[in-house]
Motif scaffolding. Structure first.
Motif, PDB file in Angstrom:
ATOM      1  N   UNK A 398       0.858  -1.179   0.000  1.00 46.18           N
ATOM      2  CA  UNK A 398       0.000   0.000   0.000  1.00 46.18           C
ATOM      3  C   UNK A 398       0.897   1.232   0.000  1.00 46.18           C
ATOM      4  N   UNK A 399       0.266   2.394   0.000  1.00 44.94           N
ATOM      5  CA  UNK A 399       1.023   3.641  -0.049  1.00 44.94           C
ATOM      6  C   UNK A 399       1.870   3.835   1.194  1.00 44.94           C
ATOM      7  N   UNK A 400       1.353   3.433   2.352  1.00 47.41           N
ATOM      8  CA  UNK A 400       2.095   3.632   3.600  1.00 47.41           C
ATOM      9  C   UNK A 400       3.426   2.900   3.589  1.00 47.41           C
ATOM     10  N   UNK A 401       3.485   1.781   2.877  1.00 46.33           N
ATOM     11  CA  UNK A 401       4.719   1.004   2.846  1.00 46.33           C
ATOM     12  C   UNK A 401       5.814   1.712   2.059  1.00 46.33           C
ATOM     13  N   UNK A 402       5.451   2.539   1.091  1.00 45.99           N
ATOM     14  CA  UNK A 402       6.463   3.114   0.198  1.00 45.99           C
ATOM     15  C   UNK A 402       6.638   4.620   0.326  1.00 45.99           C
ATOM     16  N   UNK A 403       5.734   5.317   1.013  1.00 47.33           N
ATOM     17  CA  UNK A 403       5.790   6.778   0.966  1.00 47.33           C
ATOM     18  C   UNK A 403       7.076   7.344   1.565  1.00 47.33           C
ATOM     19  N   UNK A 404       7.670   6.636   2.555  1.00 49.19           N
ATOM     20  CA  UNK A 404       8.943   7.096   3.114  1.00 49.19           C
ATOM     21  C   UNK A 404      10.124   6.739   2.214  1.00 49.19           C
ATOM     22  N   UNK A 419      -4.074  -0.614  -4.957  1.00 46.11           N
ATOM     23  CA  UNK A 419      -3.571  -0.677  -3.590  1.00 46.11           C
ATOM     24  C   UNK A 419      -2.632   0.472  -3.240  1.00 46.11           C
ATOM     25  N   UNK A 420      -2.006   1.094  -4.226  1.00 51.31           N
ATOM     26  CA  UNK A 420      -1.004   2.133  -3.942  1.00 51.31           C
ATOM     27  C   UNK A 420      -1.431   3.429  -4.615  1.00 51.31           C
ATOM     28  N   UNK A 421      -1.948   4.343  -3.814  1.00 52.22           N
ATOM     29  CA  UNK A 421      -2.365   5.660  -4.306  1.00 52.22           C
ATOM     30  C   UNK A 421      -1.324   6.679  -3.881  1.00 52.22           C
ATOM     31  N   UNK A 422      -0.531   7.154  -4.820  1.00 53.79           N
ATOM     32  CA  UNK A 422       0.540   8.105  -4.525  1.00 53.79           C
ATOM     33  C   UNK A 422       0.306   9.381  -5.314  1.00 53.79           C
TER      34      UNK A 422
END
Length: 905
Positions: A398-404, A419-422
Motif C-alpha cells: 500500500x502507499x504507507x509502505x512506500x511513501x517514506x 492498492x497504492x495511491x501516490x
C-alpha cells in the motif's frame, strides 16, 4: 643583547598562544600589544621593519597619538627587561634569532621538506615530516588573542597553511593505505572547514576505499547544501568528477600500489554507465510483446520520475518494470536498484523495515543507519540528492509502505490494482497480455508454436494458463525440456490440473512434477528461509547437497530453466511470490516439520560461519520452526547489536517468542527474549533490558539450556555494567570471558574497574586487547580505554581510545568512541581538545539519533566548558545530559547529577 650561544636556548611559540621560554623557563612577554610587536618582529625572520610600518601593523591606518612612543617602550622592554635579541635604531628595528628558535619558521621548513619528499615519491617520508610540522601547533589558531591588523592577516595565513598541511598529511595517509584510520580526522577537518572541497574529496575517497560508498555519496550531497547556503555556489569540477567516479566504482580510486597519492578529485572521467545496473536483476531473456507498456513506463519516468505499475499477481508487472529500468540505463548512471517489498505475501515488510533494508541495498552500513524512520528517510533523500538514481520498488502492499521510500529520485513501483495511491504518480495498468502477445511469449520460452493443429493447441495452452506470463513461462519450459512431446499433450494436462486451482497453481504442478528429486527437494526446502534471493551456497545448505555452492548453483540453474526461478544477478536467484507460496505449502505436506527444521538449521549454520552470507533480513519462519527461527534471529542479533538496524528484528522476535511459549519451548523463549532485550540506540531504557534478560536466564535454566544460560548471563552483565552496577556484572561476565569471548573479556575488565578491582581490571583489559591484536575491534579497544581511564591512567586510555577511533567501521562507533575520548582529554586537563572531541561526537550523532551517545557527549562538553569558564552554556549541556542519560538509566547519569549539584547547587 644575549650572545649567540644564549640565543640558541630561546624558544618562541606563535602557533597557538604566543609565549617564549629560555632554557625551558617561561618569559613574561607583557601586555597583548607588546606580544603583538614581538610576533611581527619574529615573523619577519630577522629582516628590519620601519617604525612607521610597525605602528601600522599594530594599530592600523589610524593609530593613537602617542603610538610611536608606546612602540619605543615595547621595544626597550623586549631588549632589556626580557633580555631578547632586539636590534633597534631611530627608524627601524629587528629581532634576530635562528630560524629553529621560532616554531612558525620550523613549521614552514618542514612543510617545504615534505613537499620535496612527496615530489620525489617518498610518501612515507612526507607523511612523517607533515606529522612533525603539525605537532608544533599548540592551539586551534595561531597568534591567539593578539590584536592588530598584521596579527589578523598572519593568523589567517598560518591557519590556512595548517589546514592545507592537514589535508596533505591525510592525502599521504590515503596513499599509504591508511584510509580507515584517516576517516575520523577527515570528518573533523570537514566539520571545522565545511566549505573546503579538497577535505571533502579526501573524506569521500577514504570512505569509498573503506567500502562505505553510500556515506561517501552523502558527503557530496552535504557539500552541495553547504556550498549553496554559505557561498552561493555549487561543487567544483574536481569534486563533481570524484562524485561521478565513486558512483561508477572507478577502479582507479583503489589504494595505489606505491608512489605519491593521486589527487582525490582529479583524473579523467571514465564511462559513467559502467556498473550502474548493480542491484538490478537481469532483464528476462524470454520477454516479448508489451512494448507499449514498457515505452509508456520509460516515458513516464523521464517525464515525472514516479510511476506505479498496477495489476494482478502473475501478469508481468515486475518483468515490465525491469525492462523499463534496463532501457533507462543511460539516464541513470548513478545506479538502478531493485527492491522487493513482499506486499503480496502473508508477511509483507513493514514500512520501517522496508526503509532500513532499502538503505542497506544502497550501500549504507548497519553502523551508519540512523535511528528512526524520519532520520532514515532524510538519509535516503541525501543519498538521492544530485544523484541520477532509479529505484524499482516491487510488489508494494500500500502507499504507507512506500511513501517514506520516495526520496525525490526516479521510482517505479509495482503493486496490486488499486492498492497504492501516490500523489503525482503516473499510473499504468498492467493486464494479462493479448492472446497474440501470450502466444509470442509461449513461443519465446518453448520454441514451439507452429501453425494449424499446433497453433490451436498453443491457444489451448494460453487459455489454460489464463494468459498469465508467469504460468506461460513455467508451462513453456516443460515443452523446451521435452517433458511433453506436443503442445496438445501439454494443453490436455493443464486442463486437467486447472480444475484443482487457478492457472499459476496448475502450471506450477505441471512444472514441479517434471523436476528430478534433487531439484524438487531444493525448491521445497529453500522456502524455510524466506529471503528475496538465494545464492548457490544457501541452496546447497537448505537441500543438504554434498557439493556445496557449486552443486547449489547447478540445481538453481535447473530451476531457472524450469521457469520456476529467475536469475536475480550474478550467482543469485529469486522465486516469484506465487511460486514460493505453492512450494512452501507442498513442503509442509511433503517434508514435514522435522525435515524443514533441519533445513533451516543448516541454513543458519551456513550463515553463522559466513559473515557476509546472511544477506537480507529474515522474515517468514516457514510454519512452526521455532528453534531454528530463534537460532536465525540470534545470528542476526549478534551482527546488528548496537545498530539501528537491530530494530527490524523486533517483530519477528515477538512472533518467535509467542510461538515458543505456545509450544512450551523454554530455550526458544530465552533466545527470543535475548533478541528483544538488546538495548536500542534511541531513548531505550536499560531497566527494560534487565527485566527481559533476567527472564531469559530463568527460562534457559528451566530448560536445561547451558549455552543459552551463558549467553543470557553475558548479555545481562553488559546491561548491568551500562547501568553502573559493576559488582553485579562481574560474576555474570566471568563465565563468558572464560569461554573465550573477547567482548565479554573487555566488558569484564571494565566491570572489575567499576567494582574497584583496578589491578585485576587492567590485566583483563590488556588480555582482551591482546586477543584481538590480529583483528583490532573498536568495541574491545573502547572498553579497554574506559578501563584504563577508570584507573586514572589517562595517557594509556587515550592511546586505546584513539586506536578504537581508527578501528571504527561506522559513524556510530566513531561517535561513541569520540565521546569517551572527550572525557579522557578532560581528565588530562586538555579541556579545549575535550570540547572538540565532544563536538565531533555530537556532529556525527546528529544524523544517527543515538540518545546514549548524545548524553555522553553533552556530559563531556559541559565538563569542558565549565573548566573553560563558560558556566552558563555548560549548565545547559549538563542538564540535557542528565535528562537523556537518566531516562535511559545509564550509570553516567549519577555522575552528571553530582557535578550539577557541586557546581550549581
Amino acid at each position: 643583547m644575549p650572545g649567540d650561544e644564549e640565543t640558541q636556548h630561546l624558544r618562541f611559540h606563535l602557533l597557538g598562544p604566543v609565549r617564549a621560554e629560555r632554557r625551558g623557563q617561561p618569559l613574561v612577554l607583557g601586555p597583548p600589544q607588546q606580544r603583538a610587536a614581538l610576533a611581527v618582529l619574529l615573523l619577519r625572520g630577522g629582516r628590519p621593519i620601519g617604525t612607521a610600518e610597525l605602528v601600522e601593523a599594530l594599530w592600523g591606518p589610524a593609530p593613537p597619538v602617542h603610538a610611536a612612543d608606546t612602540l619605543c617602550s615595547y621595544v626597550a622592554r623586549l631588549r632589556t627587561t626580557l633580555d631578547l635579541p632586539v636590534v633597534a635604531t631611530d627608524t627601524e628595528c629587528a629581532v634576530r634569532v635562528p630560524a629553529e628558535c621560532v616554531d612558525a619558521a620550523v613549521f614552514a621548513e618542514r612543510l617545504a621538506a615534505a613537499a620535496t619528499a612527496k615530489a620525489d615519491g617518498d610518501v612515507a617520508g612526507a607523511h612523517a615530516l607533515l606529522t612533525a610540522a603539525l605537532d608544533l601547533w599548540e592551539g586551534d589558531t595561531a597568534l591567539t588573542g593578539l590584536p592588530g591588523p598584521y596579527a589578523e592577516r598572519e593568523r589567517r595565513r598560518l591557519d590556512e597553511a595548517r589546514a592545507t598541511a592537514r589535508e596533505d598529511l591525510l592525502e599521504c595517509a590515503l596513499a599509504l593505505g591508511q584510509h580507515a584510520g584517516a576517516i575520523a580526522d577527515l570528518r573533523a577537518l570537514v566539520t571545522e572547514h565545511p566549505a573546503r572541497e579538497r577535505s571533502r574529496a579526501l573524506l569521500m575517497l577514504a570512505l569509498h576505499r573503506a567500502g562505505r560508498q553510500a556515506e561517501a555519496l552523502a558527503v557530496f550531497a552535504d557539500a552541495q547544501r553547504v556550498l549553496a547556503e554559505q557561498c552561493g555556489t555549487q561543487p567544483g569540477a574536481e569534486l563533481v568528477s570524484l562524485h561521478e567516479r565513486v558512483l561508477t566504482d572507478d577502479p582507479s580510486l583503489g589504494v595505489p600500489a606505491a608512489g605519491p597519492a593521486r589527487p582525490a578529485g582529479g583524473g579523467t572521467t571514465r564511462d559513467t554507465t559502467r556498473g550502474a545496473a548493480e542491484g538490478l536483476p537481469p532483464r528476462p531473456a524470454d520477454f516479448s510483446g508489451r512494448r507499449d507498456l514498457v515505452e509508456a513506463a520509460v516515458a513516464a519516468v523521464r517525464a515525472g520520475g514516479l510511476v506505479v505499475l498496477e495489476g494482478a499477481n502473475g501478469v508481468g508487472r515486475t518483468a515490465i518494470a525491469l525492462q523499463a529500468a534496463h532501457a533507462l540505463r543511460d539516464a541513470f548512471p548513478g545506479g538502478r536498484h531493485f527492491f522487493g517489498l513482499r506486499g503480496g505475501s502473508d508477511r509483507p515488510l513493514d514500512p520501517s523495515t522496508a526503509l532500513t533494508c532499502l538503505l542497506r541495498e544502497l550501500g549504507v552500513r548497519d553502523g551508519a543507519l540512523p535511528e528512526g524512520t524520519e532520520r532514515q528517510a532524510a538519509l535516503l533523500r541525501s543519498l538521492a540528492t544530485g544523484r541520477p538514481l532509479l529505484l524499482v520498488l516491487d510488489d508494494a502492499r500500500d502507499a504507507a509502505q512506500v511513501e517514506q521510500m520516495l526520496p525525490g529520485c526516479a521510482v517505479i513501483v509495482t503493486a496490486a490494482t488499486g492498492e497504492v495511491e501516490l500523489p503525482d504518480a503516473r499510473r499504468l495498468t498492467v493486464d494479462v497480455p493479448e492472446e497474440k502477445e501470450a502466444l509470442a511469449l509461449l513461443s519465446a520460452v518453448s520454441g514451439a508454436v507452429g501453425t494449424g493443429a499446433a497453433a490451436r493447441a498453443a491457444q489451448s495452452v494460453v487459455t489454460a494458463c489464463g494468459r498469465l506470463p508467469l504460468a506461460l513461462r513455467i508451462a513453456g519450459a516443460r515443452l523446451a525440456g521435452r517433458e511433453f512431446s506436443t503442445l496438445a499433450d501439454l494443453a490436455d494436462r493443464l486442463r486437467e490440473e486447472a480444475g484443482a486451482g487457478e492457472p499459476v497453481e496448475a502450471a506450477f504442478r505441471v512444472g514441479y512434477e517434471a523436476l528430478g528429486a534433487e531439484c524438487a527437494r531444493a525448491l521445497r526446502l529453500t522456502t524455510v528461509a524466506d529471503v528475496p534471493a538465494y545464492d548457490g551456497a544457501t541452496v546447497a545448505a537448505a537441500a543438504d547437497l554434498p557439493g556445496g555452492a557449486k552443486h547449489g548453483d547447478a540445481v538453481a540453474g535447473e530451476l531457472v530453466a524450469a521457469g520456476l526461478w529467475e536469475r536475480a544477478g550474478r550467482g543469485t536467484y529469486r522465486c516469484h511470490a506465487l511460486v514460493r507460496e505453492h512450494a512452501r505449502r507442498l513442503s509442509e505436506r511433503t517434508d514435514g516439520e522435522e525435515a524443514r527444521e533441519a533445513a533451516l538449521r543448516r541454513v543458519v549454520a551456513h550463515w553463522s560461519s559466513s559473515p557476509g552470507a546472511a544477506g537480507p533480513f529474515p522474515g517468514v519462519w516457514g510454519g512452526g520452526l521455532v528453534p531454528a527461527a530463534v537460532a536465525l534471529l540470534g545470528v542476526w542479533s549478534e551482527r546488528l547489536a548496537g545498530t539501528a538496524a537491530h530494530d527490524v528484528l523486533r517483530r519477528p522476535a515477538e512472533e518467535a517468542l509467542a510461538r515458543a511459549a505456545e509450544a512450551g519451548d523454554g530455550a526458544g523463549v530465552a533466545g527470543a527474549l535475548r533478541v528483544l532485550a538488546v538495548p536500542r540506540c534511541g531513548a531505550d531504557t536499560l531497566d527494560r533490558c534487565e527485566r527481559l534478560l533476567r527472564a531469559a536466564v530463568r527460562w534457559a535454566e528451566a530448560a536445561g539450556d547451558a549455552d543459552g544460560r551463558l549467553a543470557a548471563g553475558r548479555d545481562l552483565g553488559g546491561v548491568l555494567l551500562a547501568m553502573g552496577r559493576g559488582e553485579e556484572a562481574v560474576p555474570l561476565l566471568e563465565p563468558a570471558a572464560a569461554a573465550g569471548c573477547p567482548r565479554a573479556l573487555a566488558d569484564l575488565g571494565l566491570a572489575q574497574a567499576v567494582a574497584g578491582r583496578m589491578d585485576r581490571a587492567l590485566k583483563t583489559a590488556d588480555e582482551a586487547v591482546a586477543r584481538t591484536a590480529d583483528d583490532p575491534q573498536a568495541y574491545v579497544l573502547r572498553q579497554a580505554g574506559r578501563t584504563w581511564l577508570r584507573a586514572g591512567r589517562s595517557t594509556t586510555a587515550a592511546d586505546r581510545l584513539r586506536d578504537a577511533v581508527n578501528a571504527a567501521s561506522s559513524p556510530r562507533e566513531e561517535a561513541l568512541t569520540s565521546a569517551y575520548l572527550a572525557h579522557c582529554r578532560l581528565d588530562q586537563r586538555r579541556h579545549r581538545e575535550g570540547v572538540e572531541a565532544a563536538d565531533h561526537a555530537l556532529s556525527l550523532e546528529a544524523g544517527l539519533g543515538d540518545a546514549y551517545c548524545r548524553g555522553l557527549a553533552l556530559f563531556a562538553r559541559g565538563r569542558g566548558l565549565l573548566s573553560l569558564g563558560e558556566s552558563r552554556i555548560a549548565a545547559g549541556c549538563l542538564r540535557e545530559a542528565r535528562e537523556v542519560l537518566g531516562r535511559r538509566g545509564a550509570g553516567e547519569a549519577a555522575d552528571v547529577e553530582g557535578l550539577l549539584r557541586e557546581e550549581f547547587g
